[in-house]
Write an enzyme that holds these catalytic residues in place. Sequence first.
Site, mmCIF file in Angstrom:
data_model
loop_
_atom_site.group_PDB
_atom_site.id
_atom_site.type_symbol
_atom_site.label_atom_id
_atom_site.label_comp_id
_atom_site.label_asym_id
_atom_site.label_seq_id
_atom_site.Cartn_x
_atom_site.Cartn_y
_atom_site.Cartn_z
ATOM 1 C CG HIS A 1 -8.775 -2.108 -27.199
ATOM 2 N ND1 HIS A 1 -8.505 -3.300 -26.539
ATOM 3 C CD2 HIS A 1 -9.819 -1.551 -26.551
ATOM 4 C CE1 HIS A 1 -9.368 -3.442 -25.547
ATOM 5 N NE2 HIS A 1 -10.167 -2.406 -25.522
ATOM 6 C CG ASP B 1 -13.379 4.906 -25.821
ATOM 7 O OD1 ASP B 1 -14.355 4.770 -25.070
ATOM 8 O OD2 ASP B 1 -12.272 4.395 -25.594
#
Length: 374
Positions: free
Chosen positions: A255, A311
């Site tokens: 991320h 996710d």
Amino acid sequence: MEIKKGLEDVYVKETEITYIDGELGRLYYRGYSIYDLAEFSNFEETSYLILYGKLPNIFEYENFVRSLKESRSISNGLREFLKSVKKDANPMDVLRTAVSIMGLEENTHVYSISDQSIVNLISKFPTIVAYYIRLKRDLEPVEPDPELSHASNFLYMVNGSKPSEEESKAMDVAMILHMDHEMNASTFASLVVASTLSDLYSSIIAGISALKGPLHGGANYEALKMFREIGDVDNVEKYILTKLSNKQRIMGFGHRVYKTYDPRARILKTYAKLLAEKKGGEIKKLYDIAEKVEEIGIKYLGSRGIYPNVDFYSSIVFYSLGFEPEFFPTVFASARVTGWIAHILEYVKDNKIIRPKAYYKGEVGRKYIPLDSR
């Protein structure tokens, strides 16, 4: 001239909505820890918090819940549109066009944000998504149930049966966790449009369009595809090492903001495990593969600050709750619409049109040559 590709580390506004501590893996909505909100709050209360900056009192809460319930149904025009859509259409394209129709029905020509338009968007997103899911499955759409909570009703409209307490809680938590995440691509896209003083629906359409991309809202779909491709726990390490040797991404890992474990992934892992153990079969197998991918992925990538993101486990949660993978981004959007609206409300209070610059590096003074001489 320093070019900040992807506008990385460029601040575009001050905010009181969401704070991310990427180094320590912490996330706060309006100052409240995401762990507390996931455990003790619900979608409706957290939406009110995100939008209006405070936890509602009982009167405010009941009024907000009632408004959402009363606004869930969609117009006959929207129903006819959804029935006319091809079954192989991209669900995010369907959602985007449905929101355009909502804007036309409300007849919004210039900048305006009413309480009703806010409620309409938040309450109708799940109805639109569920309606199209049912049609795609060759099933009759299920009408909203005013007795059910926002998350429970979403699952009821999708699956045609009332969800269990565990399923309702998992859906509620997943939607809270996807509600906002500071200045991500889709939120920024919404703000760009809102900064021109366009209408709210147009701004939200921009957010949907950005979220459609596989590097944003489509990443959880890619994570589930990876688990299926691996096929068995015993194949995980070889699969990961092959990906890394080919300099390919491990979907659901890494991320831009978090340099440690994404707190949303930590919470969702708990619910993914709960649902996997309850449902067994394919869901349990996918969860076991995911857990092994997490272990091996952290072994090779953790030292570089690359860990599971939201996710990674949301893919299993959404799938176990009855959503086909191609609908994952629409579920994401059904939660994130609250965050988009909140950031729009915050930005336009002290609005300035967003107009960045591009550094020109081409030629100047070129001589024009007529067409017949080229």
